[in-house]
Scaffold this motif. Structure first.
Motif, mmCIF file in Angstrom:
data_model
loop_
_atom_site.group_PDB
_atom_site.id
_atom_site.type_symbol
_atom_site.label_atom_id
_atom_site.label_comp_id
_atom_site.label_asym_id
_atom_site.label_seq_id
_atom_site.Cartn_x
_atom_site.Cartn_y
_atom_site.Cartn_z
ATOM 1 N N ASN A 163 8.785 11.277 -16.460
ATOM 2 C CA ASN A 163 9.609 11.047 -15.273
ATOM 3 C C ASN A 163 8.783 11.143 -14.000
ATOM 4 N N ALA A 164 7.848 12.091 -13.992
ATOM 5 C CA ALA A 164 6.993 12.268 -12.818
ATOM 6 C C ALA A 164 6.145 11.015 -12.568
ATOM 7 N N GLU A 165 5.604 10.447 -13.642
ATOM 8 C CA GLU A 165 4.779 9.244 -13.510
ATOM 9 C C GLU A 165 5.607 8.066 -12.981
ATOM 10 N N VAL A 166 6.800 7.892 -13.524
ATOM 11 C CA VAL A 166 7.668 6.788 -13.099
ATOM 12 C C VAL A 166 8.056 6.946 -11.637
ATOM 13 N N LEU A 167 8.468 8.156 -11.274
ATOM 14 C CA LEU A 167 8.894 8.405 -9.891
ATOM 15 C C LEU A 167 7.725 8.240 -8.918
ATOM 16 N N GLN A 168 6.538 8.727 -9.309
ATOM 17 C CA GLN A 168 5.373 8.598 -8.431
ATOM 18 C C GLN A 168 4.994 7.129 -8.241
ATOM 19 N N ARG A 169 5.130 6.347 -9.297
ATOM 20 C CA ARG A 169 4.832 4.922 -9.180
ATOM 21 C C ARG A 169 5.811 4.249 -8.218
ATOM 22 N N GLN A 170 7.087 4.623 -8.307
ATOM 23 C CA GLN A 170 8.083 4.057 -7.390
ATOM 24 C C GLN A 170 7.780 4.439 -5.947
ATOM 25 N N ILE A 171 7.353 5.663 -5.734
ATOM 26 C CA ILE A 171 6.996 6.101 -4.384
ATOM 27 C C ILE A 171 5.773 5.341 -3.875
ATOM 28 N N ASP A 172 4.774 5.162 -4.752
ATOM 29 C CA ASP A 172 3.571 4.420 -4.358
ATOM 30 C C ASP A 172 3.907 2.984 -3.977
ATOM 31 N N GLU A 173 4.820 2.356 -4.745
ATOM 32 C CA GLU A 173 5.229 0.988 -4.430
ATOM 33 C C GLU A 173 5.981 0.945 -3.106
ATOM 34 N N ARG A 174 6.789 1.972 -2.843
ATOM 35 C CA ARG A 174 7.513 2.040 -1.574
ATOM 36 C C ARG A 174 6.528 2.165 -0.400
ATOM 37 N N ILE A 175 5.514 3.011 -0.548
ATOM 38 C CA ILE A 175 4.507 3.178 0.505
ATOM 39 C C ILE A 175 3.752 1.870 0.740
ATOM 40 N N LYS A 176 3.435 1.183 -0.354
ATOM 41 C CA LYS A 176 2.727 -0.095 -0.248
ATOM 42 C C LYS A 176 3.577 -1.129 0.485
ATOM 43 N N ALA A 177 4.883 -1.143 0.184
ATOM 44 C CA ALA A 177 5.780 -2.103 0.829
ATOM 45 C C ALA A 177 5.951 -1.813 2.316
ATOM 46 N N LEU A 178 5.715 -0.567 2.713
ATOM 47 C CA LEU A 178 5.880 -0.175 4.118
ATOM 48 C C LEU A 178 4.575 -0.287 4.912
ATOM 49 N N ALA A 179 3.539 -0.828 4.306
ATOM 50 C CA ALA A 179 2.248 -0.932 4.998
ATOM 51 C C ALA A 179 2.363 -1.836 6.216
ATOM 52 N N ASP A 180 1.605 -1.491 7.247
ATOM 53 C CA ASP A 180 1.561 -2.340 8.442
ATOM 54 C C ASP A 180 0.753 -3.596 8.148
ATOM 55 N N LEU A 181 1.221 -4.726 8.676
ATOM 56 C CA LEU A 181 0.506 -5.985 8.552
ATOM 57 C C LEU A 181 0.010 -6.379 9.941
ATOM 58 N N SER A 182 -1.294 -6.541 10.062
ATOM 59 C CA SER A 182 -1.855 -6.869 11.369
ATOM 60 C C SER A 182 -1.312 -8.206 11.856
#
Length: 659
Positions: free
Chosen positions: A19-38
C-alpha cells in the motif's frame, strides 16, 4: 499545491509496504503533474458572470468572477483561484458571443510574452452599445512564431472547435479539416477533456493517440503534458501491429502489392484460411475412467464441432470450449448410468489424453504469422481461399517470389504485419481501449483501419484527417467508407473550414489544386488578418535556394525547406557548403537552430513559420501517379504559418495555373 503534495507523510497511514508503494507512486505522479512549465502561464482568461451559476436570476444573485486556465489551482483553504478550462463553468469563455452572452458580463483575455503578463483585452458581452470585434490578442496568439514542438491552443479554441472537444465519450467523431483548421489540436484537446470528464473510466480502459510517423508524434508530444495529462500513450499503426504480432518488419511492398494487401477483401481471405484448419471428425472419442469406458460417437462430435464453427466466436475461444463440450457429453452419459459427476469430473474429462488428441486433430492451434507465411508463399493455398475475392493477377501480385523458410527469416512488410494482426484477432480478441484518437487518418488502408478499430471495439474514436491530403495509393475516398472499416459507421462527421494557421495568400494559392485532388471539398477560408508573405520565384540552381533559406532565417521563427525526397541529399550538401546548419524532421527547433530540411513525404502534420518549397514539379513527379503527387504538393504548400517562397527551375505543374 505542489509543496502540500511533497510534504505528505504516509508512514503511519499504510497497512503494509505494498500500500505504501502504491500511495507513494500516486503522490509522485501528483507532484509531477503539478510541475511548473516554463513560458506556460496558469491562466489565460477571466469570466465575470452576471449571476451566480445555478442561481435563480430573479433573486438577483450577484455574479462571480472566475479565472480560466490550463489546470485547477486552489489556495491553502481549498478555494479555487483558477478554474480548469474543461470545467462547465469555463465553457462560455469559448462559446459566449454578443448574440448569446451565456450570462457573461465580461470576458477578459490575457496576453503573455515569455511567460510574463504583458496585455489584457476586455469584451463586454452584455453591453448592447459595444460593437463586436475580432480579438487582437487572439490574432497575435494564432500568428505567434512557432519555435519548438507543437503547443496547445487552449487559449484560442473557437466555438465550432469547442463543440467537438466537449462532445461525449460514448460517441465517435470524425473531423474533416483542411490545412491549418486545427483538427490535430482539437483531437488532442478532446482527449484532455475526456480525461477530465471521465477520468476513472479512462484510467481503467486507457487512451491512445495514433499518428502517421515518429516525427509527427515527437512534434505533438508536449501538448497533453502542458494540459496536465501525462498518461496518454502515443504510437503509429506500425507500432501497434508490431506489438501485437511480434514480427520484425524488414521488407517493403511495391504499391500494387501494398494496395491489395491493404484491401478489405483480405480479411475474408484470412478468415477462410484460418477456418480451413477445422476438420470434421470421422471417429468418436473414447474416455477411460477407472473400469468404465465412455464413448462419444463421431456423429455427436460432428454436431459439437459444427455448432461451435457456426457461432460468432474467436477461433481460439471455440478451441478452448471444444474439450468442455466433449466432457459435457460424457457427463450426460454418466448421469444416465446413475452416476453423479460434478465440475471436477468435467474438468478431469476435458484434460483427458483422448479428448486432447481429438481437439488437436479437429481444431488445431494456429500461429497467425505461420498462417500468413503460408498464404503468401503457397500459390495453391492462396488460390483456394481467395477464390471469388482476388483474381489471378491480384494473387500473383502478393505472392512472394522467394518464399521464406520460417517466420523469423521472412522479410515481412508493414502490410504483412497488419495481416498477421488481423489473424491474431480472429484467433484471440484484441484488448480494447476506452478512447483512440487517429490523426492523418486519410492515409490508412482498409486493413489498417480494421487494426485500429479492433483496439476500440468497446470504446470510442476521434478520427482526424483531410481527404485532400491523402498521399498513399490506398488513400481514403470517403469518410463513410473509412468509418465502416473502422467499425464506427455511426460516427458523426464534422467539417472545419476556418483556417487559423495558413495565411490567406498561401491557402488561396494551394487551393488551386483542390478541383484536381478533391473536387467535393470546400476550400479553407483563412480567418487571419495578416495575408502573409508569399512569392513564387524562378531560380537557376541550388545556390539561390540556399539564399532563399538565408533570407527566411532573417525573420523570427522556424524555417522549413521542403523538397522532393530525391532532392534532399543534394540540398543538404548545398546547405552544408554554405555554412547553414539544419535539422531533420522531428528534431526540436531552438532559437539557435531554426532551419529544418524536410522530405516532402514527412511534411504532413508539421508546421513552420516560413517555408521554402523547392521544385513543385519534382514533388509531383516523385509519386507513383499524378493525383497522389498533386496531393503531396498540396500538403507541402500548406505547412507555412507566416510566409511561403516557392522556388523552381523546372516549369510549375499546370494545375497551379498562372501566378
Amino acid at each position: 499545491m505542489r509543496e502540500d503534495a511533497q510534504s505528505l507523510d504516509i508512514r503511519d497511514v499504510t497497512a503494509n509496504w505494498v500500500n505504501a508503494e502504491v500511495l507513494q507512486r500516486q503522490i509522485d505522479e501528483r507532484i509531477k503533474a503539478l510541475a511548473d512549465l516554463s513560458h506556460t502561464p496558469l491562466f489565460f482568461g477571466r469570466l465575470d458572470y452576471l449571476h451566480a451559476p445555478g442561481a435563480d436570476r430573479a433573486e438577483g444573485a450577484e455574479g462571480e468572477q472566475f479565472y480560466i486556465g490550463r489546470r485547477h489551482v486552489h489556495d491553502g483553504d481549498g478555494d479555487p483561484m483558477v478554474i480548469d478550462w474543461r470545467a462547465p463553468v469555463s465553457q462560455p469563455f469559448y462559446r459566449a458571443s454578443k448574440k448569446d452572452p451565456m450570462d457573461v458580463a465580461l470576458r477578459r483575455r490575457f496576453g503573455y510574452t515569455g511567460g510574463e503578463l504583458t496585455a489584457y483585452e476586455d469584451e463586454h458581452l452584455s453591453d448592447p452599445e459595444e460593437v463586436a470585434r475580432t480579438s487582437a490578442l487572439l490574432q497575435q496568439e494564432i500568428e505567434r512564431p512557432r519555435v519548438g514542438p507543437m503547443r496547445d491552443i487552449v487559449a484560442t479554441i473557437q466555438p465550432e472547435q469547442d463543440e467537438i472537444v466537449r462532445s461525449g465519450l460514448a460517441g465517435s467523431v470524425c473531423v474533416q479539416g483542411g490545412p491549418g483548421t486545427g483538427k490535430t489540436a482539437v483531437g488532442l484537446h478532446r482527449v484532455a477533456y475526456l480525461l477530465y470528464a471521465h477520468r476513472e473510466r479512462l484510467a481503467r480502459t486507457g487512451t491512445l493517440v495514433i499518428g502517421p510517423n515518429k516525427s509527427f508524434l515527437h512534434y505533438i508530444e508536449q501538448v497533453l503534458p502542458a494540459l496536465g495529462e501525462l498518461e496518454v500513450k502515443q504510437a503509429t499503426v506500425d507500432d501497434l501491429v508490431a506489438q501485437g504480432t511480434q514480427v520484425e518488419v524488414r521488407g517493403t511492398d511495391d504499391s500494387a502489392a501494398a494496395v491489395i494487401k491493404g484491401d478489405a477483401r483480405m480479411a475474408e481471405v484470412l478468415r477462410r484460411a484460418l477456418r480451413s484448419h477445422i476438420t470434421e471428425p470421422t471417429e468418436g472419442v473414447v474416455v477411460v475412467r477407472g473400469s468404465r469406458r465412455w464413448r462419444v460417437p463421431s456423429y455427436e462430435l460432428q454436431d459439437i464441432v459444427r455448432e461451435l464453427a457456426a457461432r460468432d466466436m474467436r477461433y481460439g475461444a471455440a478451441r478452448e470450449a471444444l474439450p468442455r463440450r466433449i466432457a459435457h457429453a460424457v457427463l450426460v452419459q454418466m448421469e444416465r448410468a446413475g452416476e453423479a459427476p460434478d465440475d471436477r469430473v468435467q474438468d478431469s474429462v476435458a484434460r483427458n489424453t483422448a479428448v486432447k488428441a481429438a481437439v488437436k486433430a479437429v481444431w488445431p492451434a494456429v500461429d497467425p504469422a505461420k498462417l500468413v507465411l503460408r498464404l503468401l508463399s503457397d500459390a495453391e493455398f492462396l488460390a483456394e481461399h481467395a477464390e471469388g475475392l482476388l483474381d489471378e493477377a491480384e494473387q500473383k501480385a502478393i505472392l512472394w517470389q522467394k518464399p521464406a523458410r520460417s517466420v523469423r527469416s521472412a522479410k515481412w512488410s508493414a502490410a504483412d504485419a497488419v495481416l498477421i494482426d488481423e489473424v491474431g484477432d480472429l484467433v484471440e480478441r484484441t484488448h480494447s481501449l476506452g478512447h483512440v484518437v487517429l490523426d492523418e487518418a486519410q492515409d490508412l488502408s482498409p486493413m489498417q483501419y480494421r487494426a485500429v478499430g479492433r483496439r476500440a471495439t468497446t470504446g470510442s474514436v476521434t478520427v482526424l484527417g483531410d481527404l485532400a491530403q491523402g498521399t498513399t495509393p490506398w488513400a481514403t475516398r470517403s469518410w463513410g467508407e473509412a468509418l465502416a472499416h473502422l467499425g464506427k459507421a455511426d460516427a458523426v462527421v464534422e467539417e472545419l473550414t476556418a483556417g487559423f494557421r495558413v495565411p490567406t495568400d498561401v491557402i488561396t494559392y494551394a487551393s488551386r489544386l483542390l478541383p484536381h485532388i478533391a473536387p467535393g471539398l470546400a476550400p479553407v477560408k483563412s480567418v487571419r488578418e495578416n495575408p502573409g508573405q508569399f512569392e513564387v520565384r524562378a531560380v537557376t540552381g541550388d545556390a539561390e535556394i540556399v539564399d532563399a533559406c538565408r533570407r527566411a532565417l532573417e525573420n523570427e521563427g522556424s524555417v522549413g525547406l521542403i523538397a522532393a525526397d530525391a532532392r534532399c541529399e543534394g540540398l543538404g550538401a548545398a546547405l552544408g557548403e554554405a555554412g547553414l546548419a539544419y535539422l531533420s524532421p522531428g528534431e526540436e527547433t531552438t532559437a539557435e537552430s531554426r532551419l529544418t530540411l524536410v522530405p516532402a513525404s514527412l511534411a504532413k502534420g508539421l508546421e513552420y513559420d516560413y517555408v521554402v518549397l523547392d521544385e513543385p514539379g519534382a514533388i509531383v513527379a516523385g509519386e507513383p501517379d499524378g493525383r497522389t503527387g498533386l496531393r503531396r504538393l498540396y500538403v507541402a504548400l500548406t505547412r507555412a504559418v507566416s510566409g511561403l517562397v516557392v522556388v523552381h527551375c523546372a516549369p510549375l505543374p499546370g494545375e497551379l495555373g498562372r501566378v
